[in-house]
Motif scaffolding. Structure first.
Motif, PDB file in Angstrom:
ATOM      1  N   ASP A 162       0.807  -1.225   0.031  1.00  0.00           N
ATOM      2  CA  ASP A 162      -0.091  -0.005  -0.085  1.00  0.00           C
ATOM      3  C   ASP A 162       1.012   1.221  -0.025  1.00  0.00           C
ATOM      4  N   ILE A 163       1.935   1.386  -0.956  1.00  0.00           N
ATOM      5  CA  ILE A 163       2.644   2.579  -1.235  1.00  0.00           C
ATOM      6  C   ILE A 163       2.727   3.024  -2.370  1.00  0.00           C
ATOM      7  N   GLU A 164       3.307   4.085  -2.864  1.00  0.00           N
ATOM      8  CA  GLU A 164       3.124   4.754  -4.287  1.00  0.00           C
ATOM      9  C   GLU A 164       4.104   3.915  -5.037  1.00  0.00           C
ATOM     10  N   ALA A 165       3.403   3.654  -6.275  1.00  0.00           N
ATOM     11  CA  ALA A 165       4.100   3.114  -7.462  1.00  0.00           C
ATOM     12  C   ALA A 165       4.837   4.328  -8.266  1.00  0.00           C
ATOM     13  N   ILE A 166       6.196   4.174  -8.362  1.00  0.00           N
ATOM     14  CA  ILE A 166       6.675   5.195  -9.004  1.00  0.00           C
ATOM     15  C   ILE A 166       7.589   5.180 -10.238  1.00  0.00           C
ATOM     16  N   GLY A 167       7.555   5.831 -11.295  1.00  0.00           N
ATOM     17  CA  GLY A 167       8.330   5.713 -12.432  1.00  0.00           C
ATOM     18  C   GLY A 167       7.676   6.526 -13.641  1.00  0.00           C
ATOM     19  N   THR A 168       8.646   6.758 -14.611  1.00  0.00           N
ATOM     20  CA  THR A 168       8.044   7.546 -15.701  1.00  0.00           C
ATOM     21  C   THR A 168       8.238   6.963 -16.839  1.00  0.00           C
ATOM     22  N   ASN A 169       9.329   7.086 -17.387  1.00  0.00           N
ATOM     23  CA  ASN A 169       9.570   6.520 -18.937  1.00  0.00           C
ATOM     24  C   ASN A 169      11.187   6.275 -19.031  1.00  0.00           C
ATOM     25  N   ALA A 170      11.568   5.594 -19.827  1.00  0.00           N
ATOM     26  CA  ALA A 170      12.899   5.046 -20.081  1.00  0.00           C
ATOM     27  C   ALA A 170      13.487   5.153 -21.695  1.00  0.00           C
ATOM     28  N   HIS A 171      14.616   4.560 -21.679  1.00  0.00           N
ATOM     29  CA  HIS A 171      15.385   4.896 -23.186  1.00  0.00           C
ATOM     30  C   HIS A 171      14.863   3.894 -24.052  1.00  0.00           C
ATOM     31  N   GLU A 172      14.025   3.006 -24.050  1.00  0.00           N
ATOM     32  CA  GLU A 172      13.273   2.162 -24.842  1.00  0.00           C
ATOM     33  C   GLU A 172      12.574   3.121 -25.817  1.00  0.00           C
ATOM     34  N   LEU A 173      11.662   4.117 -25.491  1.00  0.00           N
ATOM     35  CA  LEU A 173      10.896   4.805 -26.320  1.00  0.00           C
ATOM     36  C   LEU A 173      11.750   5.645 -27.183  1.00  0.00           C
ATOM     37  N   PRO A 174      12.686   6.611 -26.904  1.00  0.00           N
ATOM     38  CA  PRO A 174      13.524   6.897 -28.107  1.00  0.00           C
ATOM     39  C   PRO A 174      14.324   5.945 -28.753  1.00  0.00           C
TER      40      PRO A 174
END
Lengths: 429, 429
Positions: free
Chosen positions: B231-243
């Motif tokens: 029951d804590i925050e899930a954290i993260g945005t984006n990574a190198h695979e996109l570019p």
């Protein structure tokens, strides 16, 4: 998956009573108990708990209600069928039927006698009075209860992970000790840490770690319950209470001077082999050996429990040599204030000159120094016979800081046993 | 009391499969997956596992049968009802319905695609080929499986207490780190350690220790399964695979030069607030910022994932200042090769100048250096997109030791993105 039955059971505090069995005690208490049961069954004694570490204010740390609850729980215990079977059927020191049927029958019916508890000046005065064979069995449970209630009081305020890390650090510390001990060739070492253990569960862990880490160099534990549970040797012989009470019962100086040898004469009749280990320091090692009867030099060995241990062992070696005995066939058991460095040092000095063995106590089962500040550091708690048939007991030992008894009696004992000036040693535990 | 059902269940190896859920993965994989599902669903990609630590011979350490069993188990997983409810109903980054119904419906029906496994030169060649939104979800489970099978292989030979002490030492070590981190005022730190964790259970322990030890300074975990469970925050945005994939899909230099910004333009449409974090280093941070469109300077922050982190942050600060933005309102997330000393140093240097946050990975969840020799030390394993629609991908990063791709393409990318000489940094993990 949750085991609902276990969880429901755990809601009750009895999941972990501090003392969970009448044989959660040192093996030598049972050997001595049988001896007393045979030789001095009607002696009335008083045992008293003494906290030598006055700075640890047990009366403030430990709730009296909780203490009574734990002591009452000890009084509710009786020998289980499995425990009785183990005592009757197991081999101890290579011998079957170490405990005789009449003793076992008595023990099976035993409940521990009442206790007297008062709080004074931030300390508990806890005493036990009654027949010697019954009262003497309070010693180890009483110590274990006080030690563990103190641990629990300190642990109570900690978070779940703080607690886990505390034990993680204690485990890592013990394992480092075990790794150092592994380096000592020919080491023989046993757990003598019941009386001042951090807790039952921790002692049980320490014993298992020693088993895995040291293999056959680990010779066993003094704790009968753990010996039974883990299927290892129960270890121990005899203690100061025998000469202390025997001596208190004498009525003149000549009898007093002979009392410590009378103890061993009774023991000689009952036991042989590795159980013939004398404990010479009750009234000074040097005088004890000087005046000892010749038959004592045929005994298997000696336990060094106070004073400078190297000096005590050298004294014993000289004595054996004077008596024409070969020290190489004799066993010297060191059991006072040991930690790894001291074990290494003593082993270096005496291995190859005598058989060496170690009874490792407090620094095995309660080395939490510095792990919660010093709030969990071990302290010096004892539970001793203070009188027998109304006469005070005396202990001198080889360290004046361990002396006990009324001043005038201490003086008389010193005279009778020819104890001169002694070197004081700090008491860590 | 033994819970028989649990014990019987435990006889089966499935008591602890390495990956026990499709959401035992990093949160940003799901965010990116949704973005890809929306914008590039039909792209065909190949992902490949690459062990940068050649001295760790996974092919010798890990049994191929066991590896296949674990990978097959991952393929048997599908989203559970509870997991689906959590993804649909939970608040992420303060926002409800982060995952759209069409994506969730697709995800609920998903099983991971097949894998291709070969052993060569003491290493495993493990590749995944198929639709990008499916294949990309293999990255984290594949890494976790290899990492943990390696741990298990090393642990297999250890005794019960040796094992317990190993974990005791690792716990004590982490707790010391946490105690040091407590001393950093205003610290914000999250767990980014899924991909190179020692094991699932250990990561779960580390997260809970961070929770208890750091309180609100611990901002959450990248691991969805653990975030849900604890029951804590899930954290993260984006990574190198996109570019990397966007770039590989371009067919001329002009489009290539724009591809990294196209990624963020798509992201800009989908996300706002703390999810607008750019990752500028795929083809060199300096060139990326120099040529960035103005709207990117309004983004919330930047993640520094390679090169000298202080230099990267200084570059970002200068760039914001040039664009007329107030760095104090910007977030800098450090996530590369962190351990406590580096965290302290970076915090000292940047707190009060920008908002600082840390994504702590391998040295949080896999610092077993020296605890079993170096046999459990973390190593540098990655799982990357190596081609898209048949065209090779390239990564340059701010550290030439992290560069990937065919030499001629690397040269072309360096030219297109204006990357000059770079300073090589040792890769610990």
């Amino acid at each position: 998956m949750v085991d609902i039955a276990t969880r429901v059971h755990n809601h009750n505090w009895k999941i972990d009573p501090i003392v969970r069995s009448l044989i959660d005690t040192d093996f030598y208490k049972l050997l001595m108990c049988q001896s007393i049961f045979r030789n001095k069954p009607d002696t009335t004694v008083v045992f008293s708990l003494i906290n030598r570490s006055k700075s640890v204010r047990l009366g403030d740390l430990i709730d009296e209600g909780e203490l009574r609850e734990q002591l009452d729980h000890v009084r509710s215990l009786s020998l289980s069928r499995g425990e009785s079977t183990w005592l009757r059927g197991n081999t101890f020191y290579g011998k079957r039927q170490m405990f005789r049927p009449d003793f076992m029958e008595w023990f099976e019916g035993l409940r521990l006698p009442p206790y007297h508890l008062e709080k004074r000046d931030g300390q508990y005065e806890l005493t036990f009075e009654g027949k010697w064979p019954e009262v003497m069995l309070w010693e180890i449970p009483a110590l274990a209860v006080l030690m563990e209630l103190r641990s629990r009081a300190v642990l109570r305020g900690m978070g779940k992970f703080e607690l886990q890390v505390l034990y993680a650090r204690a485990m890592a510390r013990l394992w480092e000790k075990i790794e150092r001990l592994r380096g000592i060739e020919g080491l023989k070492i046993a757990d003598f840490g019941t009386r001042r253990r951090h807790s039952f569960l921790w002692q049980d862990w320490c014993v298992q770690a020693m088993q895995e880490g040291l293999g056959s160099a680990f010779t066993g534990t003094s704790n009968c319950r753990i010996a039974m549970k883990r299927d290892i040797e129960a270890i121990g012989t005899n203690a100061h209470e025998l000469p202390m009470v025997y001596s208190a019962l004498t009525t003149n100086d000549a009898d007093l001077a002979q009392a410590p040898y009378q103890v061993l004469a009774d023991w000689h009749e009952e036991h042989d082999g590795n159980l013939r280990i004398m404990l010479p320091d009750t009234y000074g090692t040097e005088g004890f050996l000087k005046n000892a009867p010749d038959w004592l030099s045929t005994w298997t060995g000696i336990r060094i429990d106070s004073g400078d241990p190297a000096r005590g062992a050298e004294t014993a070696i000289r004595w054996w040599q004077e008596k024409g005995e070969d020290p190489l066939k004799k066993l010297v058991i060191f059991s006072d204030g040991l930690d790894v460095a001291k074990i290494e040092e003593l082993h270096r000095q005496f291995a190859g000159r005598v058989k060496v063995s170690f009874g490792w106590g407090t620094m095995l089962t309660n080395d939490f120094r510095g792990l919660a500040g010093e709030r969990l550091a071990p302290f010096s708690l004892v539970c001793k016979a203070v009188s027998a048939n109304g006469r005070p007991t005396v202990k001198l030992s080889d360290n004046p800081n361990k002396a006990m008894g009324p001043a005038e009696e201490v003086a008389r004992y010193k005279r009778v046993f020819g104890v001169a000036d002694q070197v004081a040693q700090d008491l860590l535990v």
